[in-house]
Write a protein that holds these residues in place. Structure first.
Motif, PDB file in Angstrom:
ATOM      1  N   ILE A 141      -4.395  -2.126   9.550  1.00 51.77           N
ATOM      2  CA  ILE A 141      -5.103  -3.376   9.216  1.00 51.77           C
ATOM      3  C   ILE A 141      -4.890  -3.808   7.768  1.00 51.77           C
ATOM      4  CG2 ILE A 141      -6.910  -3.077  10.966  1.00 51.77           C
ATOM      5  CD1 ILE A 141      -8.761  -2.193   8.655  1.00 51.77           C
ATOM      6  N   SER A 142      -4.255  -2.951   6.957  1.00 48.02           N
ATOM      7  CA  SER A 142      -4.020  -3.305   5.556  1.00 48.02           C
ATOM      8  C   SER A 142      -2.643  -2.843   5.127  1.00 48.02           C
ATOM      9  CB  SER A 142      -5.080  -2.662   4.655  1.00 48.02           C
ATOM     10  OG  SER A 142      -4.693  -2.769   3.308  1.00 48.02           O
ATOM     11  N   LYS A 143      -1.832  -3.776   4.660  1.00 47.23           N
ATOM     12  CA  LYS A 143      -0.509  -3.369   4.181  1.00 47.23           C
ATOM     13  C   LYS A 143      -0.380  -3.521   2.667  1.00 47.23           C
ATOM     14  CE  LYS A 143       1.248  -7.929   5.475  1.00 47.23           C
ATOM     15  NZ  LYS A 143       1.968  -8.673   6.515  1.00 47.23           N
ATOM     16  N   ARG A 144      -1.427  -4.077   2.020  1.00 45.15           N
ATOM     17  CA  ARG A 144      -1.360  -4.284   0.570  1.00 45.15           C
ATOM     18  C   ARG A 144      -2.594  -3.707  -0.122  1.00 45.15           C
ATOM     19  NH1 ARG A 144      -0.961 -10.531   1.375  1.00 45.15           N
ATOM     20  NH2 ARG A 144      -2.369  -9.779   2.971  1.00 45.15           N
ATOM     21  N   GLY A 145      -2.413  -3.398  -1.398  1.00 45.43           N
ATOM     22  CA  GLY A 145      -3.539  -2.906  -2.176  1.00 45.43           C
ATOM     23  C   GLY A 145      -3.448  -3.412  -3.603  1.00 45.43           C
ATOM     24  N   LEU A 146      -4.559  -3.323  -4.338  1.00 39.64           N
ATOM     25  CA  LEU A 146      -4.557  -3.763  -5.737  1.00 39.64           C
ATOM     26  C   LEU A 146      -3.994  -2.651  -6.629  1.00 39.64           C
ATOM     27  CD1 LEU A 146      -8.013  -5.551  -6.111  1.00 39.64           C
ATOM     28  CD2 LEU A 146      -5.806  -6.488  -5.415  1.00 39.64           C
ATOM     29  N   ARG A 147      -3.296  -3.063  -7.646  1.00 40.59           N
ATOM     30  CA  ARG A 147      -2.699  -2.186  -8.643  1.00 40.59           C
ATOM     31  C   ARG A 147      -3.751  -1.206  -9.199  1.00 40.59           C
ATOM     32  NH1 ARG A 147      -2.560  -5.813 -12.843  1.00 40.59           N
ATOM     33  NH2 ARG A 147      -0.829  -7.043 -12.080  1.00 40.59           N
ATOM     34  N   LEU A 155       0.827  -1.201   0.000  1.00 42.30           N
ATOM     35  CA  LEU A 155       0.000   0.000   0.000  1.00 42.30           C
ATOM     36  C   LEU A 155       0.868   1.261   0.000  1.00 42.30           C
ATOM     37  CD1 LEU A 155      -2.969   0.212  -0.225  1.00 42.30           C
ATOM     38  CD2 LEU A 155      -3.181   0.155   2.254  1.00 42.30           C
ATOM     39  N   SER A 156       2.017   1.162   0.651  1.00 41.69           N
ATOM     40  CA  SER A 156       2.908   2.328   0.707  1.00 41.69           C
ATOM     41  C   SER A 156       3.419   2.702  -0.686  1.00 41.69           C
ATOM     42  CB  SER A 156       4.080   2.030   1.639  1.00 41.69           C
ATOM     43  OG  SER A 156       4.750   0.857   1.210  1.00 41.69           O
ATOM     44  N   THR A 157       3.502   1.728  -1.586  1.00 42.40           N
ATOM     45  CA  THR A 157       3.936   2.012  -2.962  1.00 42.40           C
ATOM     46  C   THR A 157       2.859   2.809  -3.697  1.00 42.40           C
ATOM     47  OG1 THR A 157       5.156  -0.072  -3.020  1.00 42.40           O
ATOM     48  CG2 THR A 157       4.637   0.939  -5.144  1.00 42.40           C
ATOM     49  N   LEU A 158       1.611   2.528  -3.373  1.00 43.74           N
ATOM     50  CA  LEU A 158       0.505   3.099  -4.140  1.00 43.74           C
ATOM     51  C   LEU A 158      -0.014   4.424  -3.582  1.00 43.74           C
ATOM     52  CD1 LEU A 158      -1.524  -0.207  -4.665  1.00 43.74           C
ATOM     53  CD2 LEU A 158       0.004   0.895  -6.299  1.00 43.74           C
ATOM     54  N   THR A 159      -0.088   4.534  -2.257  1.00 47.68           N
ATOM     55  CA  THR A 159      -0.728   5.727  -1.686  1.00 47.68           C
ATOM     56  C   THR A 159       0.091   6.980  -1.954  1.00 47.68           C
ATOM     57  OG1 THR A 159       0.220   4.995   0.407  1.00 47.68           O
ATOM     58  CG2 THR A 159      -2.139   4.707   0.135  1.00 47.68           C
ATOM     59  N   GLY A 160      -0.642   8.050  -2.194  1.00 50.05           N
ATOM     60  CA  GLY A 160       0.001   9.340  -2.417  1.00 50.05           C
ATOM     61  C   GLY A 160       0.470   9.570  -3.838  1.00 50.05           C
ATOM     62  N   LYS A 161       0.270   8.588  -4.716  1.00 51.48           N
ATOM     63  CA  LYS A 161       0.749   8.740  -6.095  1.00 51.48           C
ATOM     64  C   LYS A 161      -0.341   9.251  -7.032  1.00 51.48           C
ATOM     65  CE  LYS A 161       4.548   6.574  -4.821  1.00 51.48           C
ATOM     66  NZ  LYS A 161       4.130   6.151  -3.465  1.00 51.48           N
ATOM     67  N   VAL A 215      -6.330  -4.365   0.613  1.00 53.10           N
ATOM     68  CA  VAL A 215      -6.470  -5.771   0.971  1.00 53.10           C
ATOM     69  C   VAL A 215      -6.283  -5.918   2.473  1.00 53.10           C
ATOM     70  CG1 VAL A 215      -5.538  -8.085   0.646  1.00 53.10           C
ATOM     71  CG2 VAL A 215      -5.645  -6.502  -1.286  1.00 53.10           C
ATOM     72  N   LEU A 216      -7.293  -6.536   3.096  1.00 55.80           N
ATOM     73  CA  LEU A 216      -7.246  -6.733   4.545  1.00 55.80           C
ATOM     74  C   LEU A 216      -6.103  -7.687   4.903  1.00 55.80           C
ATOM     75  CD1 LEU A 216      -9.114  -5.572   6.699  1.00 55.80           C
ATOM     76  CD2 LEU A 216     -10.526  -7.621   6.472  1.00 55.80           C
ATOM     77  N   ASN A 217      -5.367  -7.383   5.960  1.00 54.34           N
ATOM     78  CA  ASN A 217      -4.290  -8.281   6.393  1.00 54.34           C
ATOM     79  C   ASN A 217      -4.844  -9.655   6.737  1.00 54.34           C
ATOM     80  OD1 ASN A 217      -2.417  -6.291   6.105  1.00 54.34           O
ATOM     81  ND2 ASN A 217      -2.375  -5.737   8.276  1.00 54.34           N
ATOM     82  N   ASP A 276      -5.373 -12.524  12.435  1.00 57.05           N
ATOM     83  CA  ASP A 276      -6.191 -11.759  13.366  1.00 57.05           C
ATOM     84  C   ASP A 276      -5.878 -10.279  13.226  1.00 57.05           C
ATOM     85  OD1 ASP A 276      -7.836 -10.969  15.357  1.00 57.05           O
ATOM     86  OD2 ASP A 276      -6.746 -11.934  16.998  1.00 57.05           O
ATOM     87  N   TYR A 277      -6.376  -9.713  12.140  1.00 59.69           N
ATOM     88  CA  TYR A 277      -5.963  -8.346  11.792  1.00 59.69           C
ATOM     89  C   TYR A 277      -6.425  -7.293  12.794  1.00 59.69           C
ATOM     90  CZ  TYR A 277     -10.657  -8.411   9.814  1.00 59.69           C
ATOM     91  OH  TYR A 277     -11.990  -8.548   9.648  1.00 59.69           O
ATOM     92  N   LEU A 278      -7.497  -7.614  13.530  1.00 67.78           N
ATOM     93  CA  LEU A 278      -7.992  -6.608  14.477  1.00 67.78           C
ATOM     94  C   LEU A 278      -7.116  -6.526  15.738  1.00 67.78           C
ATOM     95  CD1 LEU A 278     -11.886  -6.516  14.568  1.00 67.78           C
ATOM     96  CD2 LEU A 278     -10.269  -4.801  13.768  1.00 67.78           C
ATOM     97  N   ALA A 279      -6.429  -7.633  16.034  1.00 72.76           N
ATOM     98  CA  ALA A 279      -5.575  -7.646  17.223  1.00 72.76           C
ATOM     99  C   ALA A 279      -4.493  -6.575  17.130  1.00 72.76           C
ATOM    100  CB  ALA A 279      -4.942  -9.022  17.395  1.00 72.76           C
ATOM    101  N   LYS A 280      -4.034  -6.324  15.893  1.00 72.38           N
ATOM    102  CA  LYS A 280      -2.955  -5.353  15.708  1.00 72.38           C
ATOM    103  C   LYS A 280      -3.476  -3.988  15.267  1.00 72.38           C
ATOM    104  CE  LYS A 280       0.382  -8.935  14.436  1.00 72.38           C
ATOM    105  NZ  LYS A 280       0.989  -9.640  13.269  1.00 72.38           N
TER     106      LYS A 280
END
Length: 453
Positions: free
Chosen positions: A92-98, A47-53, A65-67, A70-74
């Motif tokens: 809760i999300s570290k990835r995203g779709l192109r 997601l860091s690659t995509l956001t802000g571009k 994309v949801l991690n 147990d994504y809510l624990a973190k």
RNA sequence: GUGAUUAUAGCUCAGUUGGUUAGAGCGCUGGAUUGUGGUUCCAGAGGUCGCCGGUUCGAACCCGGUUAGUCACCCCA
């Protein structure tokens, strides 16, 4: 349960996939001949690659994309309790779709800079995803065909990409107008009009010219705080159609003159007169994307041609030069230029103009039909030989009633069927029926193979 | 994010001012026709009228909510 599709997505049937791959293979053939190489990047990016571009709007349109696990624990508890979605996302999300192919390409170039020979010429044909509200001709999942070269300022590439556009559309049979402009010329206009700081607002307005007309553009600019005097100047310059005429206006704008110089250079490499399609400088071409810095391109169907006069379609391709493609990933001074083909729109135009080839090499050529169990086994042996001879063939899976088998043959639009029963097995001559004409003849398997090949 | 509009059979869609058992075309199954499809003809199967609630003696139809699709705007390919 009732089956359904997510909003903005669609299925593609065999017919559509075959037609789409016809477009892709035509495009690829040209790309390859011009020395471009294919790459593919993952469906998901960090997601860091995509956001802000893509600006603030673009960030909203990214699919996250949801991690796993147990994504809510973190999850960021504070954001969660405050129901602050924007703040919560990163926990809760570290990835995203192109979202497009350009940013992944920039990442690719930076990550593989030691393995790449510059200038690097690549093409990429993959789907992208946008969480936009869907409407006509606009989907949440769609293909982009991008061709770019990175690592050179040479204007030969602008000329080359124009040639690629010209050649691809000639091959596909669509007559188009390839419009070229230069962001520096637009910057020059803004400078001459004394609104250099409002260039983006100005281009957004100019970009809508064919949609809202000259008066609409004036209103649009006025609503974006551009003064009447500046609007006057801008409109006046937009009336000028040739490069030479612009030079006078741009005496006070170094940027504008540079843009004209670049355009002239491109046209010394690429002579519009040699093109199969109309290629022309269009000062009103703006294109919204803010990262373009030099030449910009757009392709539209030429509705001046009688056979294409009813085609209503926006641009079917576009692109341009961006001086600092990879800067955001820490690689400075990498200029790139590229164009994109709007696959779905090209598909629609070709469908409307009936430009797809009639003969489909991927389709079924013959269907075996048997009358009973015994002849079904015999027919399967014949089928194996026909397939070995390179003919697309199939057998109806069970020797059921003729009517049912023949109906299937119709549904598959198969041009021939081979009927096998007792008499055929005895004589060795199979009944080959022409489904279009209705006639049939008794032939040996070898003769049938020769005939169908 | 804003606005409009739609939701009835597998598909495309009718359905009158609210009134008995909700229809058509296509498709599907069977038959006319046991080795010949497309065109006919006959018969049959197939419905929680998106979902929840309200009004009414009575709701596919009126009202409120909700979900989903489509279209337009913003933006974009």
């Amino acid at each position: 349960m009732k089956p359904s599709l997510p909003k903005g997505t669609r299925d593609f049937g065999p017919n559509e996939v075959n037609k789409r791959s016809f477009i892709f293979s035509t495009i690829k053939e040209v790309f390859v001949r011009y020395g471009y190489q294919p790459i593919e990047t993952p469906t998901m990016e960090n997601l860091s690659t995509l956001t802000g571009k893509y600006g603030e709007e673009g960030d909203k349109l990214l699919f996250k994309v949801l991690n796993n696990g147990d994504y809510l624990a973190k999850a960021n508890e504070e954001a969660l309790n405050a129901k602050d979605s924007v703040k919560l996302i990163s926990s809760i999300s570290k990835r995203g779709l192109r979202y497009d192919l350009t940013v992944p390409f920039a990442r690719f170039v930076v990550m593989h800079q030691n393995d790449i020979a510059f200038p690097f010429k690549r093409y990429q044909i993959q789907p992208v995803w946008r969480a936009d509200r869907p409407q006509k001709g606009r989907y949440q999942e769609f293909y982009q065909c991008d061709v770019d070269v990175v690592g050179s300022n040479s204007l030969t590439y602008e000329a080359e990409l124009t040639q690629i556009y010209d050649e691809v559309f000639a091959k596909l049979g669509i007559e188009v107008i390839i419009k070229i402009n230069n962001r520096k010329i637009l910057a020059g206009i803004a400078e001459v009009a004394g609104i250099a700081d409002k260039m983006v607002e100005m281009t957004v307005a100019i970009d809508k010219l064919d949609k809202i007309g000259l008066d609409g553009v004036k209103k649009e600019m006025a609503s974006r705080d551009i003064s009447d005097a500046s609007i006057e100047t801008i409109i006046e310059i937009l009336q000028i159609e040739d490069l030479a005429g612009l030079k006078d206006k741009f005496q006070s704008s170094e940027m504008g003159l540079k843009g004209i110089e670049e355009m002239e250079k491109v046209f010394t490499y690429f002579k519009p007169a040699d093109a199969k399609n109309k290629v022309k400088f269009d000062i009103t071409l703006a294109r919204g994307l803010s990262y373009y810095t030099g030449c910009i391109f757009e392709v539209a169907v030429d509705t001046g041609i009688e056979s294409q006069k009813d085609v209503v379609m926006g641009s079917i391709g576009g692109g341009g030069r961006y001086d600092d493609l990879t800067g955001i990933f820490g690689m400075k001074d990498m200029s790139g230029v590229g164009v994109s083909f709007g696959a779905a729109r090209i598909f629609d135009v070709m469908e409307e103009l009936n430009l797809f080839p009639q003969e489909d090499e991927n389709s079924l050529k013959v269907l075996f039909i048997a009358f009973d169990d015994q002849s079904h086994e015999y027919a399967f042996q014949c089928l194996t030989k026909v397939r070995a001879a390179g003919i697309n063939a199939e057998i109806y899976p069970d020797p059921v009633k003729l009517k049912k088998q023949m109906k299937y043959a119709n549904a598959r639009q198969v041009p021939h069927v081979i009927l096998i029963g007792d008499s055929e097995m005895e004589s060795g001559n199979l009944t080959l029926k022409d489904m279009k004409e209705g006639g049939q003849e008794a032939l040996s398997l070898d003769d049938i193979i020769t005939k169908l090949k």
